[in-house]
Design a protein around this motif. Structure first.
Motif, PDB file in Angstrom:
ATOM      1  N   ALA A   1       0.860  -1.190   0.000  1.00 12.66           N
ATOM      2  CA  ALA A   1       0.000   0.000   0.000  1.00 12.66           C
ATOM      3  C   ALA A   1       0.898   1.242   0.000  1.00 12.66           C
ATOM      4  N   PRO A   2       1.422   1.642  -1.166  1.00 13.28           N
ATOM      5  CA  PRO A   2       2.358   2.767  -1.219  1.00 13.28           C
ATOM      6  C   PRO A   2       1.663   4.129  -1.124  1.00 13.28           C
ATOM      7  N   TYR A   3       0.861   4.285  -0.101  1.00 13.70           N
ATOM      8  CA  TYR A   3       0.135   5.524   0.173  1.00 13.70           C
ATOM      9  C   TYR A   3       0.440   5.907   1.614  1.00 13.70           C
ATOM     10  N   PRO A   4       0.449   7.204   1.934  1.00 14.78           N
ATOM     11  CA  PRO A   4       0.800   7.582   3.310  1.00 14.78           C
ATOM     12  C   PRO A   4      -0.221   7.078   4.319  1.00 14.78           C
ATOM     13  N   GLN A   5       0.299   6.446   5.348  1.00 12.87           N
ATOM     14  CA  GLN A   5      -0.512   5.997   6.479  1.00 12.87           C
ATOM     15  C   GLN A   5       0.030   6.745   7.688  1.00 12.87           C
ATOM     16  N   TRP A   6      -0.697   7.741   8.135  1.00  7.65           N
ATOM     17  CA  TRP A   6      -0.225   8.653   9.175  1.00  7.65           C
ATOM     18  C   TRP A   6      -0.193   7.964  10.524  1.00  7.65           C
ATOM     19  N   VAL A   7       0.863   8.206  11.274  1.00  7.41           N
ATOM     20  CA  VAL A   7       1.041   7.576  12.584  1.00  7.41           C
ATOM     21  C   VAL A   7       1.361   8.637  13.630  1.00  7.41           C
ATOM     22  N   ASN A   8       1.050   8.314  14.864  1.00  4.12           N
ATOM     23  CA  ASN A   8       1.410   9.162  15.993  1.00  4.12           C
ATOM     24  C   ASN A   8       2.710   8.650  16.600  1.00  4.12           C
ATOM     25  N   THR A   9       3.422   9.532  17.252  1.00  3.00           N
ATOM     26  CA  THR A   9       4.647   9.114  17.923  1.00  3.00           C
ATOM     27  C   THR A   9       4.452   9.222  19.426  1.00  3.00           C
ATOM     28  N   PRO A  10       5.143   8.420  20.237  1.00  2.00           N
ATOM     29  CA  PRO A  10       6.204   7.504  19.833  1.00  2.00           C
ATOM     30  C   PRO A  10       5.657   6.341  19.010  1.00  2.00           C
ATOM     31  N   PHE A  11       6.559   5.790  18.203  1.00  4.57           N
ATOM     32  CA  PHE A  11       6.166   4.724  17.289  1.00  4.57           C
ATOM     33  C   PHE A  11       7.347   3.779  17.114  1.00  4.57           C
ATOM     34  N   GLY A  12       7.060   2.496  16.998  1.00  4.84           N
ATOM     35  CA  GLY A  12       8.086   1.500  16.738  1.00  4.84           C
ATOM     36  C   GLY A  12       7.643   0.611  15.599  1.00  4.84           C
ATOM     37  N   LEU A  13       8.588   0.189  14.768  1.00  7.46           N
ATOM     38  CA  LEU A  13       8.240  -0.719  13.689  1.00  7.46           C
ATOM     39  C   LEU A  13       9.384  -1.662  13.391  1.00  7.46           C
ATOM     40  N   GLY A  14       9.088  -2.654  12.588  1.00  6.36           N
ATOM     41  CA  GLY A  14      10.043  -3.697  12.277  1.00  6.36           C
ATOM     42  C   GLY A  14       9.868  -4.868  13.231  1.00  6.36           C
ATOM     43  N   SER A  15      10.732  -5.848  13.088  1.00  4.10           N
ATOM     44  CA  SER A  15      10.604  -7.056  13.899  1.00  4.10           C
ATOM     45  C   SER A  15      10.806  -6.788  15.387  1.00  4.10           C
ATOM     46  N   GLY A  16      11.558  -5.725  15.730  1.00  2.98           N
ATOM     47  CA  GLY A  16      11.744  -5.351  17.129  1.00  2.98           C
ATOM     48  C   GLY A  16      10.904  -4.165  17.554  1.00  2.98           C
ATOM     49  N   GLY A  17       9.984  -3.748  16.707  1.00  5.50           N
ATOM     50  CA  GLY A  17       9.178  -2.565  16.973  1.00  5.50           C
ATOM     51  C   GLY A  17       8.344  -2.635  18.237  1.00  5.50           C
ATOM     52  N   ASP A  18       7.773  -3.796  18.520  1.00  2.00           N
ATOM     53  CA  ASP A  18       6.960  -3.931  19.738  1.00  2.00           C
ATOM     54  C   ASP A  18       7.817  -3.806  20.994  1.00  2.00           C
ATOM     55  N   TYR A  19       9.024  -4.391  20.960  1.00  2.40           N
ATOM     56  CA  TYR A  19       9.935  -4.228  22.101  1.00  2.40           C
ATOM     57  C   TYR A  19      10.274  -2.755  22.296  1.00  2.40           C
ATOM     58  N   ALA A  20      10.582  -2.078  21.193  1.00  2.00           N
ATOM     59  CA  ALA A  20      10.957  -0.660  21.270  1.00  2.00           C
ATOM     60  C   ALA A  20       9.803   0.188  21.786  1.00  2.00           C
ATOM     61  N   LEU A  21       8.606  -0.058  21.291  1.00  2.00           N
ATOM     62  CA  LEU A  21       7.450   0.718  21.729  1.00  2.00           C
ATOM     63  C   LEU A  21       7.181   0.501  23.216  1.00  2.00           C
ATOM     64  N   GLY A  22       7.282  -0.734  23.669  1.00  2.00           N
ATOM     65  CA  GLY A  22       7.101  -1.017  25.089  1.00  2.00           C
ATOM     66  C   GLY A  22       8.144  -0.306  25.939  1.00  2.00           C
ATOM     67  N   ALA A  23       9.382  -0.288  25.476  1.00  2.00           N
ATOM     68  CA  ALA A  23      10.452   0.399  26.209  1.00  2.00           C
ATOM     69  C   ALA A  23      10.182   1.901  26.270  1.00  2.00           C
ATOM     70  N   MET A  24       9.737   2.476  25.142  1.00  2.00           N
ATOM     71  CA  MET A  24       9.441   3.916  25.128  1.00  2.00           C
ATOM     72  C   MET A  24       8.256   4.239  26.026  1.00  2.00           C
TER      73      MET A  24
END
Length: 157
Positions: free
Chosen positions: A91-114
């Motif tokens: 889906a090469p269209y902008p999907q707006w996100v709020n920060t803090p934000f984590g992504l990738g295979s470690g994104g959930d770990y990063a988001l939890g830490a933040m």
């Protein structure tokens, strides 16, 4: 895969490049500074500049570079105005996100830490301890500094 985190105007990423289940012995850059945005990529190695250039040209889905059938990627973009969005291979269209934000295979770990007070850099380092597809060193970019923005100062009372 990767870990990318953004919090308080800082984008951080791990440095590991993988090929399927293989870990590369060389590290890679996953964050690129452009004139109007800072981009970070999750997915196939070597796509950062290709996708950041596509975004610079206007991110027109009809102009999406041919990358390979079935190749999955996510482009994270932090804009000059402080907004952030994702573009996905599917889906090469902008999907707006709020920060803090984590992504990738470690994104959930990063988001939890933040969520528990870690900075973006600390969150990626924490994710690297748990996610087998992410590794140190952590790269980071201050979006405002990179884009030459003047910090907002509070008015004197």
């Amino acid at each position: 895969m990767t870990t990318i985190a953004i919090k308080d105007g800082i984008i951080a990423a791990d440095s590991l490049m993988t090929f399927g289940n293989e870990r590369s012995l060389r590290f890679t850059h996953k964050i690129a500074v452009r004139k109007r945005a800072v981009c970070a990529v999750v997915g196939v190695g070597g796509l950062l500049d290709v996708l950041a250039d596509w975004h610079d040209r206007g991110a027109d889905p009809r102009d999406l570079p041919v990358i390979g059938s079935g190749e999955k990627w996510t482009l994270f973009v932090a804009h000059r105005d402080g907004s952030a969005c994702l573009y996905h291979a599917d889906a090469p269209y902008p999907q707006w996100v709020n920060t803090p934000f984590g992504l990738g295979s470690g994104g959930d770990y990063a988001l939890g830490a933040m969520d528990h007070g870690a900075s973006a850099e600390e969150a990626v380092a924490i994710a690297c301890r748990r996610d087998t597809a992410s590794a140190l060193p952590v790269q980071s970019v201050n979006v405002a500094e990179a884009l030459g923005l003047t910090p907002v100062r509070e008015a004197a009372e």
